[in-house]
Design a protein around this motif. Structure first.
Motif, PDB file in Angstrom:
ATOM      1  N   VAL A   1       0.816  -1.210   0.000  1.00 54.48           N
ATOM      2  CA  VAL A   1       0.000   0.000   0.000  1.00 54.48           C
ATOM      3  C   VAL A   1       0.852   1.263   0.000  1.00 54.48           C
ATOM      4  O   VAL A   1       0.746   2.096  -0.887  1.00 54.48           O
ATOM      5  CB  VAL A   1      -0.955   0.007   1.221  1.00 54.48           C
ATOM      6  N   ILE A   2       1.719   1.394   1.005  1.00 49.99           N
ATOM      7  CA  ILE A   2       2.450   2.644   1.158  1.00 49.99           C
ATOM      8  C   ILE A   2       3.899   2.418   0.763  1.00 49.99           C
ATOM      9  O   ILE A   2       4.562   1.556   1.308  1.00 49.99           O
ATOM     10  CB  ILE A   2       2.351   3.138   2.614  1.00 49.99           C
TER      11      ILE A   2
ATOM     12  N   PRO B   1       5.722   8.318   4.996  1.00 50.46           N
ATOM     13  CA  PRO B   1       4.839   7.151   4.850  1.00 50.46           C
ATOM     14  C   PRO B   1       3.354   7.492   4.932  1.00 50.46           C
ATOM     15  O   PRO B   1       2.521   6.652   4.645  1.00 50.46           O
ATOM     16  CB  PRO B   1       5.261   6.242   6.011  1.00 50.46           C
ATOM     17  N   ALA B   2       3.047   8.735   5.316  1.00 48.42           N
ATOM     18  CA  ALA B   2       1.635   9.121   5.409  1.00 48.42           C
ATOM     19  C   ALA B   2       1.101   9.644   4.088  1.00 48.42           C
ATOM     20  O   ALA B   2      -0.025  10.093   4.003  1.00 48.42           O
ATOM     21  CB  ALA B   2       1.472  10.197   6.480  1.00 48.42           C
TER      22      ALA B   2
ATOM     23  N   PHE C   1       7.936  11.244   9.919  1.00 46.83           N
ATOM     24  CA  PHE C   1       7.546  10.073  10.695  1.00 46.83           C
ATOM     25  C   PHE C   1       6.589  10.498  11.805  1.00 46.83           C
ATOM     26  O   PHE C   1       6.808  11.516  12.464  1.00 46.83           O
ATOM     27  CB  PHE C   1       8.768   9.399  11.321  1.00 46.83           C
ATOM     28  N   VAL C   2       5.557   9.710  12.017  1.00 45.08           N
ATOM     29  CA  VAL C   2       4.567  10.041  13.042  1.00 45.08           C
ATOM     30  C   VAL C   2       5.198   9.928  14.432  1.00 45.08           C
ATOM     31  O   VAL C   2       5.006  10.773  15.295  1.00 45.08           O
ATOM     32  CB  VAL C   2       3.357   9.087  12.952  1.00 45.08           C
ATOM     33  N   ARG C   3       5.925   8.859  14.656  1.00 42.75           N
ATOM     34  CA  ARG C   3       6.565   8.661  15.962  1.00 42.75           C
ATOM     35  C   ARG C   3       8.042   8.335  15.725  1.00 42.75           C
ATOM     36  O   ARG C   3       8.437   7.180  15.689  1.00 42.75           O
ATOM     37  CB  ARG C   3       5.846   7.518  16.694  1.00 42.75           C
TER      38      ARG C   3
ATOM     39  N   LEU D   1       5.328   3.726  14.907  1.00 45.87           N
ATOM     40  CA  LEU D   1       3.887   3.491  14.797  1.00 45.87           C
ATOM     41  C   LEU D   1       3.644   3.000  13.380  1.00 45.87           C
ATOM     42  O   LEU D   1       4.410   3.316  12.475  1.00 45.87           O
ATOM     43  CB  LEU D   1       3.102   4.784  15.019  1.00 45.87           C
ATOM     44  N   ARG D   2       2.567   2.267  13.191  1.00 42.69           N
ATOM     45  CA  ARG D   2       2.306   1.795  11.832  1.00 42.69           C
ATOM     46  C   ARG D   2       2.074   2.975  10.894  1.00 42.69           C
ATOM     47  O   ARG D   2       1.372   3.895  11.294  1.00 42.69           O
ATOM     48  CB  ARG D   2       1.069   0.891  11.832  1.00 42.69           C
ATOM     49  N   PRO D   3       2.599   2.965   9.694  1.00 44.28           N
ATOM     50  CA  PRO D   3       3.447   1.951   9.093  1.00 44.28           C
ATOM     51  C   PRO D   3       4.868   2.040   9.636  1.00 44.28           C
ATOM     52  O   PRO D   3       5.444   3.143   9.708  1.00 44.28           O
ATOM     53  CB  PRO D   3       3.417   2.319   7.607  1.00 44.28           C
TER      54      PRO D   3
ATOM     55  N   GLN E   1       6.885  -5.399   8.587  1.00 45.37           N
ATOM     56  CA  GLN E   1       5.492  -5.854   8.617  1.00 45.37           C
ATOM     57  C   GLN E   1       5.418  -6.919   9.705  1.00 45.37           C
ATOM     58  O   GLN E   1       5.844  -8.051   9.493  1.00 45.37           O
ATOM     59  CB  GLN E   1       5.125  -6.436   7.242  1.00 45.37           C
TER      60      GLN E   1
END
Lengths: 253, 419
Positions: free
Chosen positions: B157-158, B164-165, B292-294, B313-315, B367
């Motif tokens: 998907v990403i 990655p968002a 990156f989110v986190r 955090l995912r992804p 993953q």
């Protein structure tokens, strides 16, 4: 002596009868409270655009009703215990039947209380989800602008999970969470995100990553939005998909 | 007569993969054996043909020419970690079957020849867009020179690693990695000052050479020349050298990392009176900004040669940096980076002075397996997955540093200690 005995029997008899009645009455009330909680939940679900304040009001009402239902269940249990304690003497068979009836009523009352408790938890989570999304992260507008893409992606995730041989719930979460995290990251400001993390830390107070809690809440919020969006959709598959998504997500917390 | 190329494995376990060997000594041995480099074929111990290619990354310096091999079989562990005993060999001959293997890695130049805007290094797993100009395609700003503005890794998907968002709402234009902010070129010992700083982020790069083959694709790019002034200790006069920073970027077949070699050279043709090219000592500051989110920076104090910045955090994705030097001053987030919305995580780090620097840029995705314990809550499950991701990325970066930079497989024509 006979009078006293008779009197004692009467009291005993009367007490047993009132235990069954009390248990049944408590059960009836618990079931009524559950129905009331379900009605409140259905009402807020039915609102076309339920906002955070609607969820807050509903969840508080459901919490009160669930608490009352639990009280009634306790009363029913107490009455059933009393009835069971008094299974003795010449009318033992009858008393046993009555005690069983009281216990059955108490059981039903507890079932109702448990359902009300589950409803309270779901409503509480949905309320927190709405607070997180609308009052803390302020992502409503961003969501409105991108909801079609998000719905499409989550439907794809559901499809992937549905085709999986096992562990479908976790598969769905694994596929869907990156989308939710990305949505939070892009759709909120850093200040709002920090405030939300602080809010989660303070109010949830669990030993877990507050961002994960926030992700779960936003997932619930989006799943609710999806259910509302597609509930009148002529495509039955889509309606089923979104009901399934919400069920999966509600089990997260 | 065939020539043996001995293989050295410094690890305690059998290894396979790519090997780079200095071409000079091999060429001399082949000449003695009467094998022309154009005719050579390489065979493993089972007499099967081996993929190879000859690379000349710096046209001005033949000592940098290398022979690259891709081994199919594992090289058994060596006696120790000091390359003291060969445990395998391949044979170079002029006759025999050719191995016709399609190149997995390739280079795509973007823009007019001689004035390329970017070069794309791509293989079946990774695609890195390296920006050559100060501005990037369709983006305002003049600070993108010498950076990878997009890194896409295989995934369902990403795909974008740096942001990655971005699968719904477009990339953050500020995202980039592998950028050289500046180089500090050292002054001679008699100088009053230690170094002269040259900023590179806003000056264009030039494509010097491209090489592709079955083993790897590589490009050599040169930053805009700068004038390095120093005082001649004999005459006391100020002198000037026109020098450039060279970057050799290589993407191996099926690899998810880019290996980079850096050197600063003053060429004869750009400096009147210079008899041979001069390599200057330099230190460099790298810069990256990832969405990156986190973000989390993993660094082992005892091994300051690599670090990884991961999204926990995912992804789950990560960018790792490894080098044959120590990594100094990792600033995360980079102070004063003028990005106000806080959605970018800017990191800078320095590599201390050296004549040349070898580094590796690793791009990973994780993953996690789906394995919830009985009664395990969602939050605990996700926290466990986050920890697994962190360990995975640290393992990947540490292993890449050990296997590709610190203790790579080696090949040499002589079976001697420390080949």
């Amino acid at each position: 002596m006979p009078d006293r005995l008779e009197g004692h029997d009467l009291i005993k008899k009367g007490s047993d009868a009132s235990s069954v009645t009390a248990a049944r009455e408590a059960c009836r009330q618990a079931e009524t409270l559950l129905q009331e909680a379900e009605r409140v939940k259905a009402d807020v679900d039915a609102l076309e655009a339920a906002a955070a304040k609607d969820w807050i009001v509903a969840s508080r009402a459901i919490a009160d009703l669930a608490e009352s239902a639990a009280e009634r269940a306790k009363e029913a249990s107490a009455a059933a215990s009393l009835a069971r304690e008094r299974v003795d003497g010449p009318n033992r068979a009858k008393l046993r039947r009555e005690a069983s009836a009281a216990e059955e009523a108490a059981g039903r009352a507890w079932t109702a209380a448990k359902k009300a408790e589950d409803l309270k938890k779901i409503a509480g989570n949905e309320s927190d989800a709405a607070i997180a999304a609308e009052l803390k992260l302020n992502v409503e507008e961003f969501f409105a602008d991108h909801k079609d893409q998000i719905y499409k992606r989550l439907q794809e995730c559901d499809e992937i999970a549905r085709k999986a041989a096992s562990k479908r719930e976790l598969m769905f979460i694994a596929e869907g969470l990156p989308i939710i995290n990305s949505f939070i990251h892009v759709g909120s400001s850093r200040a709002d995100l920090n405030a939300s993390i602080e809010w989660v830390t303070r109010f949830w107070g669990i030993d877990a990553d507050p961002f994960v809690v926030l992700s779960a809440l936003i997932f619930i919020w989006i799943a609710n939005k999806g259910v509302k969006e597609f509930r009148d959709d002529p495509d039955e598959t889509k309606r089923a998909t979104w009901n399934r998504i919400r069920e999966r997500v509600e089990r997260l917390i | 007569m065939p020539v043996k190329l001995f293989l050295y494995n410094p690890s305690e376990y059998a290894r396979t993969g790519h090997i780079a060997a200095q071409w000079g000594p091999i060429e001399a041995r082949l000449k003695n054996a009467g094998i022309a480099s154009e005719q050579m074929k390489i065979f493993d111990q089972s007499n099967r043909p081996v993929s190879f290619q000859l690379d000349r990354p710096a046209l001005h310096d033949r000592s940098r020419d290398i022979l690259l091999l891709t081994l199919a079989d594992e090289v058994p562990p060596g006696r120790d970690s000091h390359y003291s005993r060969a445990t395998g060999f391949v044979t170079i001959d002029s006759s025999g079957l050719n191995l016709s293997k399609e190149a997995d890695a390739k280079v795509i130049a973007v823009g007019p020849k001689g004035h390329e805007d970017a070069v794309i290094l791509a293989n079946s797993r990774l695609q890195v867009r390296f920006n050559m100009t100060a501005s990037a395609e369709g983006i305002e700003g003049n600070w993108y020179a010498g950076s990878a503005t997009s890194v896409q890794l295989e995934g369902r998907v990403i795909k974008e690693i740096l942001d990655p968002a971005s699968n719904f709402w477009g990339h953050d234009p500020e995202k980039r990695c592998m950028q050289l902010d500046f180089v500090d070129v050292s002054y001679p010992a008699w100088s009053e000052r230690p170094r002269q700083r040259f900023h590179l982020y806003d000056k264009p790069y030039k494509l010097v050479s491209v090489s592709t083959g079955p083993v790897r694709a590589s490009v050599t790019v040169a930053a805009a020349p700068f004038n390095y002034r120093y005082r001649d200790p004999y005459s006391g006069h100020e002198r000037e050298l026109c020098a450039s920073l060279y970057r050799v970027l290589s993407l191996f077949a099926e690899a998810d990392y880019v290996i980079e070699e850096l050197f600063v050279t003053a060429l004869v043709e750009e400096n009147e009176g210079l008899k041979e090219p001069v390599d200057l000592w330099f230190a460099a500051q790298f810069f990256s900004s990832v969405c990156f989110v986190r973000p989390h920076v993993s660094r082992i104090e005892g091994i300051p040669d690599w670090f990884a910045i991961s999204n926990l955090l995912r992804p789950f994705v990560s960018y790792g940096f490894c080098t044959d030097m120590h990594v100094d001053s990792v600033l995360s987030p980079h102070p004063d980076y003028p990005c106000t919305d806080g959605k970018l995580h800017a990191v800078s780090w320095q590599v201390p002075r050296s004549e040349s620097i070898k580094c590796l840029h690793l791009f990973s995705r994780f993953q996690p397996s789906i394995d919830q314990y009985e009664g395990e809550e969602f939050f605990r499950y996700e926290s466990r997955k986050s920890r697994e991701a962190k360990f995975h990325f640290e393992d990947r970066a540490g292993r890449a540093w050990y296997e590709q930079i610190f203790k790579p497989l080696r090949a040499a024509v002589e079976e001697v200690a420390n080949a």
